[in-house]
Scaffold this motif. Structure first.
Motif, PDB file in Angstrom:
ATOM      1  N   ILE A   1     -10.166  30.670   3.285  1.00 13.65           N
ATOM      2  CA  ILE A   1     -10.095  32.091   2.930  1.00 13.65           C
ATOM      3  C   ILE A   1      -9.099  32.807   3.841  1.00 13.65           C
ATOM      4  O   ILE A   1      -8.322  33.648   3.387  1.00 13.65           O
ATOM      5  CB  ILE A   1     -11.489  32.743   2.995  1.00 13.65           C
ATOM      6  N   LEU A   2      -9.093  32.460   5.119  1.00 11.68           N
ATOM      7  CA  LEU A   2      -8.191  33.117   6.071  1.00 11.68           C
ATOM      8  C   LEU A   2      -6.735  32.729   5.865  1.00 11.68           C
ATOM      9  O   LEU A   2      -5.825  33.492   6.207  1.00 11.68           O
ATOM     10  CB  LEU A   2      -8.626  32.801   7.504  1.00 11.68           C
ATOM     11  N   ILE A   3      -6.486  31.558   5.299  1.00 13.63           N
ATOM     12  CA  ILE A   3      -5.110  31.123   5.063  1.00 13.63           C
ATOM     13  C   ILE A   3      -4.406  32.037   4.059  1.00 13.63           C
ATOM     14  O   ILE A   3      -3.205  32.296   4.180  1.00 13.63           O
ATOM     15  CB  ILE A   3      -5.081  29.649   4.592  1.00 13.63           C
ATOM     16  N   VAL A   4      -5.132  32.570   3.100  1.00 13.06           N
ATOM     17  CA  VAL A   4      -4.512  33.396   2.050  1.00 13.06           C
ATOM     18  C   VAL A   4      -3.837  34.649   2.630  1.00 13.06           C
ATOM     19  O   VAL A   4      -2.639  34.863   2.414  1.00 13.06           O
ATOM     20  CB  VAL A   4      -5.526  33.745   0.937  1.00 13.06           C
ATOM     21  N   PRO A   5      -4.545  35.503   3.378  1.00 10.32           N
ATOM     22  CA  PRO A   5      -3.840  36.675   3.931  1.00 10.32           C
ATOM     23  C   PRO A   5      -2.790  36.300   4.972  1.00 10.32           C
ATOM     24  O   PRO A   5      -1.775  36.982   5.100  1.00 10.32           O
ATOM     25  CB  PRO A   5      -4.958  37.527   4.536  1.00 10.32           C
ATOM     26  N   LEU A   6      -3.008  35.203   5.698  1.00  6.12           N
ATOM     27  CA  LEU A   6      -1.997  34.772   6.664  1.00  6.12           C
ATOM     28  C   LEU A   6      -0.709  34.361   5.962  1.00  6.12           C
ATOM     29  O   LEU A   6       0.388  34.682   6.420  1.00  6.12           O
ATOM     30  CB  LEU A   6      -2.536  33.617   7.520  1.00  6.12           C
ATOM     31  N   ALA A   7      -0.842  33.668   4.839  1.00  5.34           N
ATOM     32  CA  ALA A   7       0.347  33.284   4.067  1.00  5.34           C
ATOM     33  C   ALA A   7       1.063  34.516   3.524  1.00  5.34           C
ATOM     34  O   ALA A   7       2.302  34.580   3.517  1.00  5.34           O
ATOM     35  CB  ALA A   7      -0.055  32.352   2.925  1.00  5.34           C
ATOM     36  N   LEU A   8       0.306  35.501   3.077  1.00  4.92           N
ATOM     37  CA  LEU A   8       0.900  36.747   2.587  1.00  4.92           C
ATOM     38  C   LEU A   8       1.690  37.446   3.690  1.00  4.92           C
ATOM     39  O   LEU A   8       2.822  37.883   3.481  1.00  4.92           O
ATOM     40  CB  LEU A   8      -0.197  37.676   2.044  1.00  4.92           C
ATOM     41  N   ILE A   9       1.120  37.519   4.865  1.00  2.00           N
ATOM     42  CA  ILE A   9       1.802  38.163   5.999  1.00  2.00           C
ATOM     43  C   ILE A   9       3.055  37.375   6.378  1.00  2.00           C
ATOM     44  O   ILE A   9       4.124  37.956   6.598  1.00  2.00           O
ATOM     45  CB  ILE A   9       0.851  38.309   7.203  1.00  2.00           C
ATOM     46  N   ALA A  10       2.921  36.057   6.463  1.00  2.00           N
ATOM     47  CA  ALA A  10       4.082  35.222   6.826  1.00  2.00           C
ATOM     48  C   ALA A  10       5.224  35.432   5.841  1.00  2.00           C
ATOM     49  O   ALA A  10       6.383  35.545   6.241  1.00  2.00           O
ATOM     50  CB  ALA A  10       3.667  33.752   6.867  1.00  2.00           C
ATOM     51  N   TRP A  11       4.902  35.510   4.557  1.00  4.10           N
ATOM     52  CA  TRP A  11       5.944  35.690   3.543  1.00  4.10           C
ATOM     53  C   TRP A  11       6.521  37.106   3.579  1.00  4.10           C
ATOM     54  O   TRP A  11       7.738  37.287   3.555  1.00  4.10           O
ATOM     55  CB  TRP A  11       5.368  35.389   2.158  1.00  4.10           C
TER      56      TRP A  11
END
Length: 157
Positions: free
Chosen positions: A130-140
């Motif tokens: 679940i935490l990977i999803v917002p982290l990926a959004l921020i990274a992108w």
């Protein structure tokens, strides 16, 4: 009686803008709201990683110490993971480091997922995913800072 049609006045033309400049009010407001939402998400994740995740490890809370003893990593592993999470939390708030921090925390969450599945029985395996999803959004979304960071690192090297 004959019907005549009067010429329809043309709508005033929109002012021309240089290429790449957004003129529409709604696009500007939408972009501003998106930036604010993304920044809020970063602050929430930074608080989560700094307080809820890193702090128990760094103060050797019994629940964290038990988990790391069960893994066989001991206090060295617990303090290392806690320090990495705290560094990531702080870096999420620094504009130049936001994308890199999100990628690093995402990699840490991949590791946490693997450990949850292979060693801990998978009880909390959904949390890192679940935490990977917002982290990926921020990274992108913050990827534009990566080129500037690389430029600064090359200047120092």
């Amino acid at each position: 009686m004959s019907e005549t049609t009067a010429p329809v006045p043309s709508a005033p033309s929109a002012p021309s803008a240089p290429a790449g400049v957004v003129v529409a009010e709604s696009a500007t407001a939408r972009g501003r709201r998106a930036r604010i939402a993304l920044r809020g998400l970063q602050v929430l994740l930074a608080l989560f990683y700094g307080i809820a995740s890193a702090l128990p490890k760094l103060i050797a809370h019994p629940s964290a110490a038990e988990s790391f003893e069960e893994l066989g990593w001991g206090s060295a592993g617990m303090y290392t993971i806690g320090a990495l999470e705290l560094a990531g939390a702080v870096a999420l708030l620094i504009p130049l480091l936001q994308s890199v921090a999100a990628m690093a925390l995402g990699a840490l969450m991949v590791g946490a997922f693997v450990v949850q599945i292979t060693v801990m029985g998978g009880q909390y395996a959904a949390t890192p995913l679940i935490l990977i999803v917002p982290l990926a959004l921020i990274a992108w979304a913050r990827r534009g800072h990566n080129a500037e960071l690389l430029r600064l690192l090359r200047l120092r090297g």
